[in-house]
Motif scaffolding. Structure first.
Motif, short mmCIF file in Angstrom:
data_model
loop_
_atom_site.label_atom_id
_atom_site.label_comp_id
_atom_site.label_asym_id
_atom_site.label_seq_id
_atom_site.Cartn_x
_atom_site.Cartn_y
_atom_site.Cartn_z
N GLN A 1 0.83 -1.21 0.00
CA GLN A 1 0.00 0.00 0.00
C GLN A 1 0.86 1.26 0.00
O GLN A 1 0.58 2.22 -0.71
CB GLN A 1 -0.92 -0.01 1.22
CG GLN A 1 -2.01 -1.06 1.12
CD GLN A 1 -2.76 -1.18 2.43
OE1 GLN A 1 -2.24 -1.63 3.44
NE2 GLN A 1 -3.99 -0.74 2.43
N GLU B 1 0.94 4.02 -2.98
CA GLU B 1 0.52 5.40 -2.65
C GLU B 1 1.64 6.41 -2.87
O GLU B 1 1.42 7.52 -3.33
CB GLU B 1 0.14 5.48 -1.16
CG GLU B 1 -1.32 5.25 -0.89
CD GLU B 1 -1.56 5.02 0.59
OE1 GLU B 1 -0.87 5.65 1.42
OE2 GLU B 1 -2.44 4.18 0.90
N LYS B 2 2.88 6.03 -2.49
CA LYS B 2 3.96 7.03 -2.41
C LYS B 2 4.85 7.09 -3.66
O LYS B 2 5.27 8.18 -4.05
CB LYS B 2 4.87 6.75 -1.21
CG LYS B 2 4.15 6.64 0.11
CD LYS B 2 4.26 7.92 0.89
CE LYS B 2 3.33 7.88 2.09
NZ LYS B 2 3.32 9.02 2.90
#
Ligand code: NAP
Length: 300
Positions: free
Chosen positions: A135, A139-140
């Motif tokens: 995740q 996301e990053k």
């Protein structure tokens, strides 16, 4: 192409380094845990900003599935928190970040092989920390490639193949779980596939970042995998006395961590019609059991 490998001394890491050595167009920086602890944010930035890779491959992980039940914080730091540092630094130097994850992010309740976007629901701490890492990566990182794989083995001492051969020396009878299905994956095949996707993602302007599955074929149970290991070992005269291999249910095998009954990964996104990548785990097992050229034991 400048490529930085973290976790270069693991099963996949070592084969990644070997695969890079075969490619003349790759300038590789191979970092073992001694060279770079990925949980040290400053060190991650220092090493990466000085080398300025086009691609970072994270093959480092906390991989002890049962022990992770006792060490959840450490597993989280390595499998999730460190992925945030790697994502930040990849963005800072505009690098592609290739990260490896696992079939254990799924609960195994599906009757079909898992697709890239299937619902995750890990059953154990290791799987949970790997899912958290996934995740964070998605996301990053601006250019993430997440490669899920399963049941990795190679020439090293720390995998199912080595364990079976070791146990056969002291036991006449081995009880092996027969109700967990998945795909053994030879680390060399996985490493070649990762270098292939690294090159494609670097060169293709419209590359689709995101999740890919890569594993060996065909799917088997652990019991069936063990049977093949022993059949081949007997043919190669590696075993003096074959143990009796008995199939048992997961419920009858005591372990700290629960494991999914279905670990099968659907790989069609990775394999285009033109793909010539190897994934036959029995051929990989032949190489492991009768290695023609031993992979370096020196470490990187
Ligand atoms: N093994 C499997 O069956 C399997 C299945 C599915 C997915 N995967 C995934 O595939 C990837 C590679 O696994 P593998 O089988 O190659 O694992 P491995 O053989 O255990 O290698 C992991 C490497 O990571 C290093 N490492 C651990 N903590 C570190 C840290 N803080 N900083 C830097 N390096 C660190 C280890 O160093 P030391 O050698 O010093 O311990 C080891 O060399 C992992 O992401 C794993 O989750 C593995």
């Amino acid at each position: 192409m400048k490529l930085m490998i973290c976790g270069a001394n693991g099963q996949v890491g070592r084969h990644l380094v070997e695969a890079c050595i075969q490619e003349t167009n790759i300038n590789v920086l191979a970092l073992s845990r001694n060279d770079l602890n990925i949980t040290e944010r400053n060190d991650v930035f220092e090493q990466t900003e000085s080398f300025r890779p086009n691609i970072i491959i994270n093959a480092a992980a906390y991989t002890q599935v049962d022990k992770a039940e006792e060490e959840p914080e450490l597993a989280y730091c390595i499998n999730a928190q460190a992925v945030e540092y790697l994502s930040e630094v990849a963005n800072a130097v505009d690098a592609i970040l290739i990260h490896i994850s696992t079939d254990y992010v799924f609960d195994g309740k599906s009757s079909q092989p898992y697709q890239e976007l299937s619902q995750q629901n890990p059953l154990n701490i290791y799987g949970t920390t790997k899912w958290q890492g996934e995740q964070i990566l998605l996301e990053k990182a601006r250019k993430p490639i997440l490669i899920r794989t399963s049941w990795v083995f190679c020439e090293s001492d720390n995998n199912f193949v080595a364990t079976m051969l070791r146990l056969s020396k002291s036991r006449k009878r081995l009880s092996i779980v027969d109700d967990q299905m998945g795909a053994p994956t030879y680390a060399k095949h996985l490493a070649e596939a990762i270098i292939n996707i690294a090159e494609v993602s670097f060169l293709a302007p419209k590359f689709h970042f995101g999740i890919y599955h890569f594993c060996g074929q065909p799917f088997v149970s652990w019991f069936e995998f063990a049977k093949v290991i022993f059949e081949k070992s007997e043919q190669l005269d590696l075993i003096h006395q074959l143990p009796e291999v008995v199939p048992i249910a997961s419920e009858d095998y005591s372990s700290a961590a629960r494991r999914p009954k279905n670990s099968c990964l659907q790989t069609s996104r990775f394999f285009t019609e033109k793909s010539s990548l190897s994934r036959d785990w029995q051929a990989g097992l032949d190489s492991v059991l009768s290695p023609k050229e031993k992979i370096s034991n020196e470490g990187y």
